[in-house]
Design a protein around this motif. Structure first.
Motif, PDB file in Angstrom:
ATOM      1  N   ILE A  83      14.957  13.319   4.347  1.00  0.00           N
ATOM      2  CA  ILE A  83      13.929  12.837   3.605  1.00  0.00           C
ATOM      3  C   ILE A  83      13.733  11.244   4.136  1.00  0.00           C
ATOM      4  N   ARG A  84      14.654  10.650   4.344  1.00  0.00           N
ATOM      5  CA  ARG A  84      14.988   9.231   4.884  1.00  0.00           C
ATOM      6  C   ARG A  84      14.145   9.040   6.129  1.00  0.00           C
ATOM      7  N   GLY A  85      13.191   7.963   6.008  1.00  0.00           N
ATOM      8  CA  GLY A  85      12.340   7.824   7.338  1.00  0.00           C
ATOM      9  C   GLY A  85      11.294   8.694   7.515  1.00  0.00           C
ATOM     10  N   ARG A  86      11.395   9.813   7.245  1.00  0.00           N
ATOM     11  CA  ARG A  86      10.096  10.666   7.495  1.00  0.00           C
ATOM     12  C   ARG A  86       9.407  10.871   6.285  1.00  0.00           C
ATOM     13  N   PHE A  87       9.833  11.128   5.197  1.00  0.00           N
ATOM     14  CA  PHE A  87       9.057  11.310   3.942  1.00  0.00           C
ATOM     15  C   PHE A  87       8.801  10.001   3.181  1.00  0.00           C
ATOM     16  N   ALA A  88      10.037   9.207   3.194  1.00  0.00           N
ATOM     17  CA  ALA A  88      10.170   8.114   2.646  1.00  0.00           C
ATOM     18  C   ALA A  88      10.752   6.912   3.631  1.00  0.00           C
ATOM     19  N   GLY A  89      10.036   5.993   3.570  1.00  0.00           N
ATOM     20  CA  GLY A  89      10.412   4.863   4.301  1.00  0.00           C
ATOM     21  C   GLY A  89      11.043   3.402   3.312  1.00  0.00           C
ATOM     22  N   LEU A  90      11.934   2.830   3.621  1.00  0.00           N
ATOM     23  CA  LEU A  90      12.570   1.702   2.729  1.00  0.00           C
ATOM     24  C   LEU A  90      12.277   0.508   3.608  1.00  0.00           C
TER      25      LEU A  90
END
Length: 555
Positions: A83-90
């Protein structure tokens, strides 16, 4: 994108009061939802929960917790990594600690795309890095991509971090205080990038204590206090007609043209018959007239830094002169990299100019040995942006303040420490606390107490409230103003927050590319700017949250 009902997050074996309680949150494609509230209200814990980053000891429950259409309560670590980086960036607030000091900016930006195999095996990603850095306003992106985090200014680091978050083309961006370290012009650029992401169909969860930024970006807003959502709805409606008393306090405490000369923390809202807001504020104490005698005189300051060879030397300051008089508050404004920090370091005697000189209280201050400055050094003090990094973590508060109380007996030191703590609104019991156990606002108060302990003639305030939420910022700004009025101490107030500078400063200096391009009485510069850059800066200020503050209005 996100669909949460009744989220509760607690920590530790004995959770006590949860950090987040019964929170409902929905973020749809093509919209921005903002979380606002004071430090410790649960904003960041809520946001981190959406990425499985609440912490190893976090105990999370929810009636519904769906991310990207899936039940995230059953995610394992491998699924969260997908999920991290591809679907959601922080995007985190503190870019310096978020960026790897051993990797170039280019490698940081390309990491998510490479991890999720969005690049061809032999593609170095240079084009992707260049595009991402350019989108967030990083000048000369190819050169910056080869540099490391410590080689960039605070504003450039923050933009690089945003570029890293969006380079993988995420459908959801979680931005935790993304504009805190940025000047008004770059903040406008970054806000435009965030708007473009939303317009392109991405979902944006924005965490910010800057209500003006929220007003310009967010479709809906949730106001959090002590782990709960106390107010929510369409942004324009919540800011124009706040229902909860806490929301009213946040709105009223924002600095503006109408707040000049008044205590920010005293602001309260009195709804009128139509349900709109009327702001009442108490005046600050009367100030003594500004003296004629200069406290600090700087003339012809020039500073260059080598950049590989003399032909490519970078000029940080170019023939800068300024004077600060007794009891005067001078605001210093400029974009990231304009030379503000270099000027502050030279004024503090921590950096020598290549040309020009500085005099403090009529005596030579620059280009002399430190032993010649030592007797005069207590008369010039410093309040930093991040007081925690300026404190020895082994010291107690009494030790930190005591650094400026040399020459006193033990009893006199204790009495003076107690009096200083009282002056900055802290109980005497805080003398035994260590910096790590204090909140951001408490640390800033200790930094002010340490500066006042030396009874200085001039205090240099370098972004002293940029990391604080709006209510704590109001308290600290009021404290500085009240002490300055009573003690007659001169201030050099450095900030990228133009509304705040207008609230506090008698006179303002505009710095660009190492040169002062405009200066004058604060209201005169704001009302009739002459230089194109000044006009652009002032034009980038978000509009006031409330119509009443478009003109002065004191009770």
């Amino acid at each position: 994108m996100v669909e949460i009902e009744d989220l509760t997050v607690a920590f530790g074996a004995d959770p006590g009061t949860p950090a987040v309680q019964n929170v409902d949150l929905v973020v749809r494609a093509g919209e921005c939802v903002a979380l606002v509230g004071e430090s410790g209200s649960g904003k960041s814990v809520t946001a981190r929960s959406l990425l499985g980053l609440a912490g190893a000891d976090a105990q999370m429950t929810a009636r519904r917790f769906r991310i990207a259409g899936e039940d995230a309560l059953g995610f394992d670590e491998r699924r969260w990594r997908a999920i991290r980086g591809r679907f959601a960036g922080l995007v985190m607030q503190d870019a310096l600690t978020s960026l790897d000091p051993l990797r170039t900016i280019g490698r940081e930006v390309v990491e998510a795309a490479r991890h999720h195999r969005l690049l061809a095996p032999r593609d170095a990603g240079d084009g992707l890095v260049r595009e991402a850095l350019s989108r967030v306003g990083v000048p000369d992106p190819d050169r910056r991509a080869r540099q490391y985090a410590h080689q960039l200014s605070g504003g450039l680091r923050q933009r690089a971090l945003i570029a890293a978050a969006i380079a993988g083309g995420p459908r959801l961006v979680i931005a935790d205080e993304p504009t805190t370290a940025l000047d008004a012009a770059i903040q406008t650029q970054v806000v435009a990038v965030l708007r473009d992401l939303v317009a392109a169909g991405a979902g944006l969860l924005l965490i910010s204590h800057d209500l003006s930024v929220v007003a310009g970006v967010a479709d809906r807003v949730h106001v959090m206090r002590r782990g709960r959502v106390v107010d929510s709805g369409p942004t324009a409606e919540v800011l124009a007609r706040p229902r909860h008393g806490y929301t009213r306090e946040l709105i009223a405490a924002s600095p503006s043209k109408g707040s000049r000369g008044a205590r920010l923390s005293s602001a309260r809202i009195a709804p009128d018959a139509a349900g709109a807001i009327r702001i009442l504020r108490d005046p600050l104490p009367a100030r003594a007239p500004i003296g004629e005698a200069p406290v600090l005189e700087a003339s012809g300051l020039t500073k260059r830094y080598a950049a590989g060879n003399a032909a490519k030397a970078f000029t940080a300051l170019d023939d800068v002169s300024l004077t600060i008089r007794a009891g005067e508050v001078v605001g210093l404004v400029g974009e990231s990299g304009s030379g503000k920090s270099t000027l502050a370091k030279i004024a503090l005697g921590l950096l020598e100019p290549d040309a020009g000189n500085v005099r403090l209280l009529g005596r030579q201050w620059s280009v002399v040995a430190e032993r010649e400055r030592r007797a005069l050094r207590p008369k010039l003090q410093y309040i930093p942006q991040d007081p925690l990094s300026s404190f020895d973590p082994r010291y107690r508060v009494a030790d930190i303040i005591g650094e400026n109380l040399s020459g006193l007996s033990s009893q006199a030191r204790r009495d003076r420490t107690a009096a200083l703590l009282e002056q900055v609104g802290l109980d005497h019991a805080y003398k035994n606390r260590r910096p790590a156990t204090l909140s951001g606002g408490q640390r800033q108060r200790v930094a002010i107490a340490r500066a006042l302990a030396a009874e200085p003639a001039l205090i240099i305030c370098d972004e002293p409230v940029s990391a604080l939420d709006v209510r704590i910022q109001a308290q600290v700004v009021d404290l500085i103003a009240e002490l300055q009025s009573r003690l007659g101490t001169a201030l050099l107030f450095i900030s990228h927050d133009l509304a705040l500078v207008r609230h506090v400063a008698d006179r303002i200096l505009i710095l660009k590319d190492g040169r002062i391009v405009e200066q004058g009485e604060t209201d005169a510069v704001f009302d009739a700017p002459i230089h194109d850059y000044t006009r652009a800066l002032i034009g980038s200020i978000p509009p006031p949250l409330h119509a009443e503050d478009r003109a002065p209005a004191h009770p």
